[in-house]
Design a protein around this motif. Structure first.
Motif, PDB file in Angstrom:
ATOM      1  N   ASP A 288      38.053  33.837  36.346  1.00  0.00           N
ATOM      2  CA  ASP A 288      36.749  34.479  36.482  1.00  0.00           C
ATOM      3  C   ASP A 288      35.622  33.475  36.620  1.00  0.00           C
ATOM      4  OD1 ASP A 288      37.952  36.935  36.290  1.00  0.00           O
ATOM      5  OD2 ASP A 288      37.705  37.077  34.117  1.00  0.00           O
ATOM      6  N   GLU A 289      35.823  32.260  36.111  1.00  0.00           N
ATOM      7  CA  GLU A 289      34.750  31.289  36.104  1.00  0.00           C
ATOM      8  C   GLU A 289      34.499  30.695  37.482  1.00  0.00           C
ATOM      9  OE1 GLU A 289      33.684  26.956  34.074  1.00  0.00           O
ATOM     10  OE2 GLU A 289      35.427  28.112  33.396  1.00  0.00           O
ATOM     11  N   ARG A 290      35.576  30.420  38.219  1.00  0.00           N
ATOM     12  CA  ARG A 290      35.434  29.724  39.491  1.00  0.00           C
ATOM     13  C   ARG A 290      35.770  30.573  40.719  1.00  0.00           C
ATOM     14  NH1 ARG A 290      37.138  25.848  35.744  1.00  0.00           N
ATOM     15  NH2 ARG A 290      39.247  26.722  35.788  1.00  0.00           N
ATOM     16  N   HIS A 291      36.589  31.606  40.551  1.00  0.00           N
ATOM     17  CA  HIS A 291      37.063  32.390  41.686  1.00  0.00           C
ATOM     18  C   HIS A 291      36.594  33.839  41.597  1.00  0.00           C
ATOM     19  CE1 HIS A 291      39.878  28.986  41.572  1.00  0.00           C
ATOM     20  NE2 HIS A 291      40.075  29.198  42.848  1.00  0.00           N
ATOM     21  N   ASP A 292      36.378  34.430  42.779  1.00  0.00           N
ATOM     22  CA  ASP A 292      36.069  35.855  42.802  1.00  0.00           C
ATOM     23  C   ASP A 292      37.369  36.643  42.950  1.00  0.00           C
ATOM     24  OD1 ASP A 292      36.848  35.671  45.466  1.00  0.00           O
ATOM     25  OD2 ASP A 292      34.806  35.732  46.250  1.00  0.00           O
ATOM     26  N   GLU A 293      37.250  37.948  43.133  1.00  0.00           N
ATOM     27  CA  GLU A 293      38.441  38.799  43.194  1.00  0.00           C
ATOM     28  C   GLU A 293      39.280  38.532  44.441  1.00  0.00           C
ATOM     29  OE1 GLU A 293      34.905  40.823  44.960  1.00  0.00           O
ATOM     30  OE2 GLU A 293      35.369  39.826  43.057  1.00  0.00           O
ATOM     31  N   GLU A 294      38.708  37.889  45.442  1.00  0.00           N
ATOM     32  CA  GLU A 294      39.447  37.545  46.660  1.00  0.00           C
ATOM     33  C   GLU A 294      40.028  36.134  46.587  1.00  0.00           C
ATOM     34  OE1 GLU A 294      40.011  39.638  49.050  1.00  0.00           O
ATOM     35  OE2 GLU A 294      38.743  41.243  48.234  1.00  0.00           O
ATOM     36  N   ASN A 295      40.003  35.529  45.403  1.00  0.00           N
ATOM     37  CA  ASN A 295      40.520  34.175  45.187  1.00  0.00           C
ATOM     38  C   ASN A 295      39.748  33.135  45.991  1.00  0.00           C
ATOM     39  OD1 ASN A 295      42.173  32.259  43.969  1.00  0.00           O
ATOM     40  ND2 ASN A 295      43.726  32.368  45.575  1.00  0.00           N
ATOM     41  N   ARG A 296      38.478  33.374  46.197  1.00  0.00           N
ATOM     42  CA  ARG A 296      37.589  32.418  46.853  1.00  0.00           C
ATOM     43  C   ARG A 296      36.677  31.790  45.811  1.00  0.00           C
ATOM     44  NH1 ARG A 296      35.396  36.780  51.095  1.00  0.00           N
ATOM     45  NH2 ARG A 296      34.952  37.673  49.054  1.00  0.00           N
ATOM     46  N   LEU A 297      36.289  30.549  46.046  1.00  0.00           N
ATOM     47  CA  LEU A 297      35.383  29.884  45.125  1.00  0.00           C
ATOM     48  C   LEU A 297      34.038  30.600  45.122  1.00  0.00           C
ATOM     49  CD1 LEU A 297      36.159  26.137  45.955  1.00  0.00           C
ATOM     50  CD2 LEU A 297      36.925  27.458  43.961  1.00  0.00           C
ATOM     51  N   LYS A 298      33.527  30.869  43.936  1.00  0.00           N
ATOM     52  CA  LYS A 298      32.262  31.592  43.815  1.00  0.00           C
ATOM     53  C   LYS A 298      31.092  30.726  44.287  1.00  0.00           C
ATOM     54  CE  LYS A 298      33.467  34.559  39.870  1.00  0.00           C
ATOM     55  NZ  LYS A 298      33.158  34.878  38.460  1.00  0.00           N
ATOM     56  N   ALA A 299      30.085  31.389  44.822  1.00  0.00           N
ATOM     57  CA  ALA A 299      28.885  30.678  45.277  1.00  0.00           C
ATOM     58  C   ALA A 299      28.200  29.977  44.112  1.00  0.00           C
ATOM     59  CB  ALA A 299      27.930  31.654  45.964  1.00  0.00           C
ATOM     60  N   ASP A 300      28.205  30.618  42.940  1.00  0.00           N
ATOM     61  CA  ASP A 300      27.574  30.002  41.765  1.00  0.00           C
ATOM     62  C   ASP A 300      28.293  28.715  41.378  1.00  0.00           C
ATOM     63  OD1 ASP A 300      25.790  32.053  41.692  1.00  0.00           O
ATOM     64  OD2 ASP A 300      26.796  33.159  40.067  1.00  0.00           O
ATOM     65  N   TYR A 301      29.610  28.732  41.468  1.00  0.00           N
ATOM     66  CA  TYR A 301      30.385  27.536  41.124  1.00  0.00           C
ATOM     67  C   TYR A 301      30.093  26.408  42.121  1.00  0.00           C
ATOM     68  CZ  TYR A 301      34.314  24.340  40.819  1.00  0.00           C
ATOM     69  OH  TYR A 301      35.087  23.211  40.737  1.00  0.00           O
ATOM     70  N   VAL A 302      30.112  26.732  43.407  1.00  0.00           N
ATOM     71  CA  VAL A 302      29.805  25.723  44.426  1.00  0.00           C
ATOM     72  C   VAL A 302      28.399  25.191  44.224  1.00  0.00           C
ATOM     73  CG1 VAL A 302      29.596  25.279  46.908  1.00  0.00           C
ATOM     74  CG2 VAL A 302      31.411  26.782  46.067  1.00  0.00           C
ATOM     75  N   GLY A 303      27.470  26.076  43.857  1.00  0.00           N
ATOM     76  CA  GLY A 303      26.100  25.642  43.591  1.00  0.00           C
ATOM     77  C   GLY A 303      26.014  24.696  42.409  1.00  0.00           C
ATOM     78  N   ALA A 304      26.839  24.948  41.393  1.00  0.00           N
ATOM     79  CA  ALA A 304      26.850  24.055  40.222  1.00  0.00           C
ATOM     80  C   ALA A 304      27.338  22.665  40.603  1.00  0.00           C
ATOM     81  CB  ALA A 304      27.737  24.652  39.126  1.00  0.00           C
ATOM     82  N   VAL A 305      28.335  22.605  41.477  1.00  0.00           N
ATOM     83  CA  VAL A 305      28.826  21.303  41.953  1.00  0.00           C
ATOM     84  C   VAL A 305      27.732  20.603  42.747  1.00  0.00           C
ATOM     85  CG1 VAL A 305      30.526  20.152  43.424  1.00  0.00           C
ATOM     86  CG2 VAL A 305      31.237  22.059  41.979  1.00  0.00           C
ATOM     87  N   ARG A 306      27.034  21.341  43.586  1.00  0.00           N
ATOM     88  CA  ARG A 306      25.943  20.767  44.379  1.00  0.00           C
ATOM     89  C   ARG A 306      24.852  20.201  43.465  1.00  0.00           C
ATOM     90  NH1 ARG A 306      26.419  24.930  48.783  1.00  0.00           N
ATOM     91  NH2 ARG A 306      26.853  23.726  50.672  1.00  0.00           N
ATOM     92  N   ASP A 307      24.500  20.959  42.442  1.00  0.00           N
ATOM     93  CA  ASP A 307      23.450  20.507  41.523  1.00  0.00           C
ATOM     94  C   ASP A 307      23.857  19.212  40.827  1.00  0.00           C
ATOM     95  OD1 ASP A 307      21.957  22.704  42.213  1.00  0.00           O
ATOM     96  OD2 ASP A 307      22.562  23.908  40.466  1.00  0.00           O
ATOM     97  N   ALA A 308      25.127  19.137  40.426  1.00  0.00           N
ATOM     98  CA  ALA A 308      25.609  17.930  39.760  1.00  0.00           C
ATOM     99  C   ALA A 308      25.605  16.743  40.719  1.00  0.00           C
ATOM    100  CB  ALA A 308      27.017  18.165  39.208  1.00  0.00           C
ATOM    101  N   LEU A 309      25.932  16.987  41.979  1.00  0.00           N
ATOM    102  CA  LEU A 309      25.896  15.914  42.982  1.00  0.00           C
ATOM    103  C   LEU A 309      24.459  15.438  43.202  1.00  0.00           C
ATOM    104  CD1 LEU A 309      28.441  17.238  45.676  1.00  0.00           C
ATOM    105  CD2 LEU A 309      28.716  15.212  44.231  1.00  0.00           C
ATOM    106  N   ASP A 310      23.529  16.390  43.303  1.00  0.00           N
ATOM    107  CA  ASP A 310      22.125  16.036  43.516  1.00  0.00           C
ATOM    108  C   ASP A 310      21.586  15.229  42.340  1.00  0.00           C
ATOM    109  OD1 ASP A 310      22.129  17.340  45.922  1.00  0.00           O
ATOM    110  OD2 ASP A 310      21.281  19.212  45.132  1.00  0.00           O
ATOM    111  N   ALA A 311      22.062  15.545  41.135  1.00  0.00           N
ATOM    112  CA  ALA A 311      21.601  14.830  39.939  1.00  0.00           C
ATOM    113  C   ALA A 311      22.295  13.485  39.766  1.00  0.00           C
ATOM    114  CB  ALA A 311      21.838  15.697  38.705  1.00  0.00           C
ATOM    115  N   GLY A 312      23.291  13.214  40.596  1.00  0.00           N
ATOM    116  CA  GLY A 312      24.027  11.954  40.487  1.00  0.00           C
ATOM    117  C   GLY A 312      24.913  11.884  39.262  1.00  0.00           C
ATOM    118  N   ASP A 313      25.262  13.029  38.708  1.00  0.00           N
ATOM    119  CA  ASP A 313      26.081  13.084  37.495  1.00  0.00           C
ATOM    120  C   ASP A 313      27.560  13.199  37.890  1.00  0.00           C
ATOM    121  OD1 ASP A 313      27.257  13.510  35.050  1.00  0.00           O
ATOM    122  OD2 ASP A 313      25.794  15.005  34.376  1.00  0.00           O
TER     123      ASP A 313
END
Length: 482
Positions: free
Chosen positions: A29-54
């Motif tokens: 439930d944290e990373r995948h939706d019901e279609e077994n695709r990565l959630k937009a919120d999860y991808v956004g969290a990765v993007r935010d961490a990349l932008d922060a250089g963390d």
């Protein structure tokens, strides 16, 4: 490689054989939706961490993912973010991840890596996957990577690259189990147990003669259930399907489908066993070929959202320019009836219906025919039957649409003769569409052209121009207009 490549010091390419085995958490439930695709919120969290250089946060977010999901994540990111992610999760960038990447994304990522890093990844891959990885690189980059490969891998990749693209020689695995025919089942079992360099996964053992020609196969279940004293020649299956190295990948897939194969031996021009094709390779080929034919029919190029804009533009504009030429044929037909149309505006209103329905009917027949050709269902032996079949279907469809449309037009315009004319025109055009949908791809195939690429242009031109010609001619001949 490219000047903006990822520094080699930042890369620790993991050995896929040493990756820690984690519980299978591909669906959650944290990373995948019901279609077994990565959630937009999860991808956004990765993007935010990349932008922060963390990098630590990025790693923690990505580490639980399956290799296929990591590949999906890389593809979902912007081009500029992919190199950042690869650096942050360097030891998670295994050969399994690279093998799952989209061709365009993988090519971009490889261009950003130093030659040594690409070579390290290639060493982890099966030969066919390594070939696919290297063949997409520029010639200079290919030479740089090849120079970094181990001699054995370099020889295997060079040998594969010598074969034409999309042939068995390019796609086959050079890792297989082959034994001489004089062995017994017990000898074979002892050999399999003692050999330390066998393939991790294999489904059958190839039996060869002194010339290294395959003479039979032994499935693993036969080996395990047969007494040790039995000779291989007494238990092996002599009837086997052999794949020539130069056979096109589409033909290979058809052979696997037709004969329900799990694996098959690949032989060179002299009949020597040089590799094998397995069903997992065929699944990718079937998917690729099916999508390719559908996209070729539409003129959409590779149809990949990761394809460079310029490449997509070039592929599509050629198609549109060709359509511009064929559309002018229909316009020329209309121009010959300019006076007729001027005397009855209803003709101009109804003309697109005749052409449009004919075009749809032609597209239906064309899709069926191209697929039948691709799967070897339509051959010289049954061409006439296929044509008769499509004409019968066209006649039934044409009659049905003619009755419905003719009745509607007669009521709406208060003119039964107009209804009869458009009904007859629809019937004729759908019949023409049926003939064109079958004959155009067959003719193109005889001319050694790919029916999937060119057929729709000619079918559409035929249904448009003939639809206008038949409708307007019937209007004149019937006395509907003077």
């Amino acid at each position: 490689m490219a000047d903006d490549r990822i520094p080699e010091d930042d890369l620790l390419i993991a050995d896929s054989g040493e990756v820690e085995v984690r519980p299978d958490d591909r669906v959650d439930d944290e990373r995948h939706d019901e279609e077994n695709r990565l959630k937009a919120d999860y991808v956004g969290a990765v993007r935010d961490a990349l932008d922060a250089g963390d990098k630590g946060a990025v790693y923690d977010l990505v580490e639980p993912l399956h290799a296929a999901d990591i590949a999906d994540l890389i593809e979902l990111l912007d081009r500029s973010e992919r190199a950042q992610l690869a650096t942050a999760i360097s030891d998670l960038m295994t050969s399994d991840v690279i093998a799952e990447l989209n061709d365009y994304v993988r090519e971009d990522l490889m261009e950003a890596l130093p030659a040594q890093a690409v070579a390290t990844i290639a060493e982890q891959l099966d030969t066919d996957d390594a070939v696919q990885l290297i063949e997409d690189l520029d010639e200079d980059d290919q030479r740089a990577v090849m120079a970094e490969l181990e001699p054995e891998t370099r020889e295997a990749v060079s040998s594969a690259l010598a074969y034409p693209e999309e042939t068995a020689g390019r796609l086959m695995s050079r890792h297989f189990v082959a034994v001489p025919e004089h062995l017994t089942v017990g000898d074979l079992i002892d050999y399999l147990r003692e050999a330390g360099d066998l393939e991790h996964d294999f489904f059958e053992v190839f039996v060869i003669d002194e010339r290294h020609h395959p003479v039979g196969t032994c499935a693993l279940n036969w080996i395990l259930t047969t007494p040790r004293s039995v000779k291989l020649t007494d238990v092996m299956k002599r009837d086997q399907t052999l794949i020539p190295v130069t056979m096109d990948q589409e033909e290979v897939a058809l052979m696997f489908q037709k004969y329900a194969l799990i694996s098959a031996a690949v032989v060179d021009e002299s009949g020597r066993l040089v590799g094998q094709m397995t069903v997992d390779d065929i699944v990718h080929i079937i998917s690729e070929e099916a999508g390719e034919d559908a996209l070729l029919l539409s003129g959409a190029g590779d149809g990949d959202i990761n394809e460079p804009i310029v490449d997509s533009y070039k592929a599509r504009v050629r198609w549109l320019l060709a359509n511009l030429v064929t559309a002018s044929v229909a316009s020329t037909v209309i121009a010959q009836f300019e006076d007729v149309i001027a005397t009855m505006v209803a003709l101009a209103v109804l003309m697109p219906i005749v052409a449009g329905i004919g075009g749809n009917a032609g597209t239906q027949t064309l899709a069926v025919t191209v697929r039948a050709i691709a799967t070897n269902q339509l051959t010289d032996a049954n061409t006439s039957r296929a044509i008769r079949r499509e004409l019968s279907i066209a006649a039934l469809n044409g009659a049905s649409i003619a009755v419905v449309l003719g009745s509607i037009v007669a009521v709406l315009f208060g003119n039964p003769l107009l209804g009869g004319v458009i009904g007859a025109a629809i019937l004729c055009n759908i019949m023409i569409a049926g003939i064109a949908g079958v004959c155009v791809p067959l003719v193109l195939q005889r001319l050694k052209a790919d029916p999937a690429i060119s057929s729709s242009i000619f079918v559409t031109m035929t249904t448009d121009s003939m639809g206008f010609l038949v409708f307007l001619s019937l209007a004149v001949v019937s006395g509907l207009v003077g």
